[in-house]
Design an enzyme around this catalytic site. Structure first.
Site, PDB file in Angstrom:
ATOM      1  N   HIS A 123      -5.513   3.045   1.209  1.00 45.26           N
ATOM      2  CA  HIS A 123      -4.491   4.376   1.694  1.00 45.26           C
ATOM      3  C   HIS A 123      -4.880   4.755   2.939  1.00 45.26           C
ATOM      4  O   HIS A 123      -4.159   5.201   3.972  1.00 45.26           O
ATOM      5  CB  HIS A 123      -4.346   5.211   0.570  1.00 45.26           C
ATOM      6  CG  HIS A 123      -3.937   4.603  -0.672  1.00 45.26           C
ATOM      7  ND1 HIS A 123      -3.246   3.412  -0.664  1.00 45.26           N
ATOM      8  CD2 HIS A 123      -4.133   4.977  -2.058  1.00 45.26           C
ATOM      9  CE1 HIS A 123      -2.987   3.324  -2.124  1.00 45.26           C
ATOM     10  NE2 HIS A 123      -3.520   4.046  -2.819  1.00 45.26           N
ATOM     11  N   ASP A 174       0.908  -1.021   0.003  1.00 39.57           N
ATOM     12  CA  ASP A 174       0.182   0.232  -0.103  1.00 39.57           C
ATOM     13  C   ASP A 174       0.860   1.242  -0.182  1.00 39.57           C
ATOM     14  O   ASP A 174       1.521   1.450   1.067  1.00 39.57           O
ATOM     15  CB  ASP A 174      -0.949   0.058   1.059  1.00 39.57           C
ATOM     16  CG  ASP A 174      -1.898   1.275   1.161  1.00 39.57           C
ATOM     17  OD1 ASP A 174      -1.405   2.209   1.067  1.00 39.57           O
ATOM     18  OD2 ASP A 174      -3.075   0.849   1.470  1.00 39.57           O
ATOM     19  N   HIS A 175       1.017   1.874  -1.028  1.00 45.86           N
ATOM     20  CA  HIS A 175       2.385   2.953  -1.308  1.00 45.86           C
ATOM     21  C   HIS A 175       2.152   3.792  -0.141  1.00 45.86           C
ATOM     22  O   HIS A 175       2.946   4.599  -0.052  1.00 45.86           O
ATOM     23  CB  HIS A 175       2.362   3.185  -2.692  1.00 45.86           C
ATOM     24  CG  HIS A 175       1.581   4.319  -3.170  1.00 45.86           C
ATOM     25  ND1 HIS A 175       0.167   4.124  -3.488  1.00 45.86           N
ATOM     26  CD2 HIS A 175       1.647   5.621  -3.320  1.00 45.86           C
ATOM     27  CE1 HIS A 175      -0.517   4.984  -4.109  1.00 45.86           C
ATOM     28  NE2 HIS A 175       0.594   5.932  -3.746  1.00 45.86           N
TER      29      HIS A 175
HETATM   30  O1  LIG Z   1      -3.764   4.238  -5.630  1.00 44.33           O
HETATM   31  C1  LIG Z   1      -4.104   4.926  -6.103  1.00 44.33           C
HETATM   32  O2  LIG Z   1      -3.529   6.249  -5.684  1.00 44.33           O
HETATM   33  C2  LIG Z   1      -3.478   7.261  -6.380  1.00 44.33           C
HETATM   34  C3  LIG Z   1      -2.756   8.386  -5.376  1.00 44.33           C
HETATM   35  O3  LIG Z   1      -1.529   8.381  -5.210  1.00 44.33           O
HETATM   36  P1  LIG Z   1      -0.466   9.501  -4.698  1.00 44.33           P
HETATM   37  O4  LIG Z   1       0.694   8.836  -4.306  1.00 44.33           O
HETATM   38  O5  LIG Z   1      -0.398  10.254  -5.850  1.00 44.33           O
HETATM   39  O6  LIG Z   1      -1.261  10.128  -3.664  1.00 44.33           O
HETATM   40  C4  LIG Z   1      -4.704   7.757  -6.905  1.00 44.33           C
HETATM   41  O7  LIG Z   1      -4.426   8.686  -7.768  1.00 44.33           O
HETATM   42  C5  LIG Z   1      -5.199   6.383  -7.587  1.00 44.33           C
HETATM   43  O8  LIG Z   1      -6.536   6.854  -8.309  1.00 44.33           O
HETATM   44  C6  LIG Z   1      -5.238   5.352  -6.816  1.00 44.33           C
HETATM   45  O9  LIG Z   1      -5.545   4.281  -7.692  1.00 44.33           O
END
Ligand SMILES: O=C1O[C@H](COP(=O)(O)O)[C@@H](O)[C@H](O)[C@H]1O
Ligand SMILES: NC(=O)C1=CN([C@@H]2O[C@H](COP(=O)(O)OP(=O)(O)OC[C@H]3O[C@@H](n4cnc5c(N)ncnc54)[C@H](OP(=O)(O)O)[C@@H]3O)[C@@H](O)[C@H]2O)C=CC1
Length: 501
Positions: free
Chosen positions: A244, A181-182
Site C-alpha cells: 500500500h 492493492d486496495h
Molecule cells: O491490507 C491491509 O490493510 C488494512 C488497512 O486498510 P485500510 O483500508 O483500513 O486502511 C490493514 O489493517 C491490514 O492489516 C492489512 O492487511
C-alpha cells in the site's frame, strides 16, 4: 485499455464464505449495484467449500450491505442476482457445475461472447490451484472474455512472488489478471496524479529544489485484533509498507506519464522504483506494541495466536532515497504502525525554508494530503497575523472534502472503485507483474537483514501511544523540521498565536 464488460456477465466470487467476501467484496458489488454502476442483469455466484444454502449465504452477507439513500428493496433486488455454490477448489466436480451455471445463463440470454469475472477472495495458497481448474474448465475455449481478480499478498519475498507468477502466468495473461492493492482504489490516492500534474504551481515545486523531505505515514489505533497468527508471519513491512505505502510512494514520485493509459502510468511507476537506493537496514526504527498504560488493551504478545518470543515488528519507519534528477537528496520516510494513538493515513511534504532576510522567523511550507479518515489537502503557509500585528503566523489553505463537497457526492469505497475499474477493463489501478518484481528486489534484502537471527529487536511502545520513543529524532535526522510550538493552531486560530496578544 480493454473493452468494458457488458450487461450479461457471470461474476464468481471464490472464497465467498470468508471474511473478505463478507466485509468487502459483496458490499462493494452491492455499492456498485446501488449506484447504478453494475447492471441489474448480471449473475453473481458465491463459491466456497462450506456447505451453505443460498439463504444461509445471503444471511451472511446481508448485514454488511449499506443503503446510502436507497430504500431497502435495493438489497433484495441485489440479493436476487446472487446465488451460492459449494464445491472443492482442487477437484473437477465443482468447476463442471460452475461451468454449467455460466453456460445456462449465457444461453438463456443469447450471449455470443461469454464474459466472466472471477474474484479470488482466497488465501494465496489456493490461488494457483483455483486458477488451474478455472483455466481447464471455464476458460478453455478461445473467444471468451475472462478477468481474474487476485488479492494480496503477492508472495512474501522475491522468490515466492516469482513462484506465484510462474504458476499463474501460463494460465492467464497479464491483461486478464487484476492484482488488487486496495490503496489504489482510495479517492485521495487516485487524486495524486491530478494534484501533481494538473496544477502548474505544484508541478513546478515538486522536486529537490523546493522540497526538503517527505513522509508517508500509516497509523492504526487498533492492534492485530485476532489476526495475530497471520500477522506474526508477515509483520508490518509486508502487511502495508511493501504494497500500500509503496504504491502511494510511486504515484507521488514518478515522472509525468504521457497519458492516463494504464501502461503509461505503470511504466512510470516501474521507472521510479528502479531508481530507489537499496534500503539501509541500519537506518530504521522498529517497534512492537505492549499493553496500554492503563492495562486495558493487550500487548502484541498477549495474543494467544502469536509466538511468545516473537520479534515481529508492528511498527517500522525507514527512508527511501531516489537517485534521479528530480529527487536526489530528498529523504522519503515511510512509517507505519498498529495500536497507535489514532487511525490516520497521510502524506506530508515539507518544503525548504525561504530566505530569512526580511523575516526574523518564518516557518516552512508543508503540504498535507490526508488519505483517511476525512480526506483533505491542506497547505501550511505563512501569513500576516490579522489586525495591527505585522508578524507572521503559520496558517493553511484548506480543502477538507467534508467541508467542500456536499453529501450528495458518492465517493466509492476502494473496493467499489477497483471492481468497477476491472469491469471497465481499466488496469491503471492494479499492480503489474514487473512492479512487484522490482519492489520485492528492493524489500527482500532489507527484510532478510531485519529478520536474520542476529537482526535488530523491536523497541516496545505502549498500545495507544505515538510509537517508539525515537520517532521525533528519526524524522529530524531525515530532514523534517517540527514547527515552533504554538505557531500553528488548528482548527481555529486565536489571538494568542505564538504567545502574542
Ligand atoms: O491490507 C491491509 O490493510 C488494512 C488497512 O486498510 P485500510 O483500508 O483500513 O486502511 C490493514 O489493517 C491490514 O492489516 C492489512 O492487511
Ligand atoms: N480479510 C480482509 O480484510 C483482507 C483480506 N485480504 C486477502 O484476501 C484474501 C482472502 O482473505 P479472507 O477472506 O480474510 O480469508 P479467509 O481465511 O476468510 O478465507 C476465505 C475463504 O477461503 C476458504 N479457505 C480458507 N482457508 C483455505 C485454504 N487453506 N485452502 C483453500 N481455501 C481456504 C474458506 O472457505 P471455504 O472453506 O468455505 O471454502 C474461507 O471462507 C487473502 O488473500 C487475504 O490476504 C486482503 C486485504 C484485506
Amino acid at each position: 485499455m480493454a473493452e468494458p464488460f457488458g450487461d450479461r456477465v457471470s461474476l464468481v466470487v471464490f472464497g465467498a464464505s470468508g471474511d473478505l467476501a463478507k466485509k468487502k467484496t459483496f458490499p462493494a458489488l452491492f455499492g456498485l449495484f446501488r449506484e447504478g454502476q453494475l447492471p441489474s442483469t448480471v449473475q453473481i455466484v458465491g463459491y466456497a467449500r462450506s456447505n451453505l444454502s443460498d439463504e444461509e449465504f445471503k444471511d451472511r452477507i446481508r448485514p454488511n450491505l449499506k443503503l446510502r439513500n436507497a430504500d431497502k428493496s435495493k438489497i433484495d433486488e441485489f440479493l436476487s442476482l446472487c446465488s451460492y455454490m459449494h464445491g472443492p477448489y482442487d477437484e473437477d466436480s465443482g468447476y463442471v457445475e460452475l461451468l454449467d451455471k455460466c453456460v445456462a445463463y449465457e444461453k438463456k440470454h443469447n450471449v455470443a461472447v461469454p464474459e466472466r469475472l472471477f474474484y479470488l477472495a482466497l488465501p494465496p495458497s489456493a490461488f494457483a490451484t483455483v486458477c488451474r481448474f478455472l483455466k481447464k474448465h471455464l476458460n478453455s475455449e478461445s473467444g471468451l472474455k475472462t478477468r481474474v481478480i487476485v488479492e494480496k499478498p503477492f508472495g512474501r519475498d522475491l522468490q515466492t512472488f516469482r513462484e506465484l507468477q510462474e504458476n499463474l502466468s501460463p494460465l492467464f495473461t497479464e491483461d486478464e489478471l487484476y492484482r488488487i492493492d486496495h490503496y489504489l482504489g482510495k479517492e485521495m490516492v487516485k487524486n495524486l496524479l491530478v494534484l501533481r500534474f494538473g496544477n502548474e504551481f505544484l508541478g513546478a515545486a515538486w522536486n529537490k529544489n523546493h522540497i526538503k523531505s517527505i513522509q508517508i505515514s500509516f497509523k492504526e489505533a487498533f492492534g492485530t485484533q485476532g489476526r495475530g497468527g497471520y500477522f506474526d508471519t508477515i509483520g508490518i513491512i509486508r502487511d502495508v509498507m511493501q504494497n500500500h505505502m509503496l504504491q502511494v510512494f510511486t504515484l507521488l514520485t514518478m515522472e509525468r506519464p504521457v497519458s492516463f493509459d494504464p501502461e503509461a502510468v505503470r511504466d512510470e511507476k516501474v521507472k521510479v522504483l528502479k531508481a530507489v537506493e537499496p534500503i539501509d537496514p541500519k537506518d530504521v526504527l522498529l517497534g512492537q506494541y505492549s499493553a496500554s498504560e492503563d492495562g486495558k488493551e493487550p500487548g502484541y504478545l498477549d495474543d494467544d495466536t502469536v509466538n511468545k518470543d516473537s520479534k515481529c515488528f508492528t511498527y517500522a519507519a525507514f527512508a527511501l532515497h531516489i537517485h534521479n534528477e528530480r529527487w536526489e537528496g530528498v529523504p522519503i520516510v515511510l512509517r507505519a504502525g498498529k495500536a497507535l494513538d489514532e487511525s490516520k493515513v497521510e502524506i506530508r511534504i515539507q518544503f525548504k525554508p525561504v530566505a530569512k532576510g526580511m523575516f526574523k522567523e518564518i516557518q516552512r511550507n508543508e503540504l498535507v494530503i490526508r488519505i483517511q479518515p476525512d480526506e483533505a489537502i491542506y497547505m501550511k503557509i505563512n501569513s500576516k497575523i490579522p489586525g495591527i500585528s505585522t508578524e507572521t503566523s503559520l496558517t493553511d489553505l484548506d480543502l477538507t472534502y467534508s467541508k467542500r463537497y456536499s453529501d450528495d457526492f458518492w465517493i466509492p469505497e476502494a473496493y467499489e472503485a477497483l471492481i468497477r475499474d476491472c469491469y471497465l477493463g481499466n488496469h491503471s489501478n492494479f499492480v503489474r507483474d514487473d512492479e512487484l518484481d522490482i519492489s520485492w528486489k528492493l524489500f527482500t534484502p532489507f527484510l532478510e537483514a531485519l529478520e536474520a537471527a542476529d537482526g535488530p529487536k523491536p523497541e516496545l511502545y505502549s498500545y495507544g501511544s505515538k510509537g517508539p520513543k525515537g520517532l521525533r529524532e528519526f524524522l529530524a535526522s531525515h530532514g523534517y523540521v517540527f514547527s515552533d510550538e504554538g505557531t500553528y493552531q488548528w482548527p481555529l486560530t486565536t489571538p494568542n498565536v505564538k504567545g502574542k496578544i
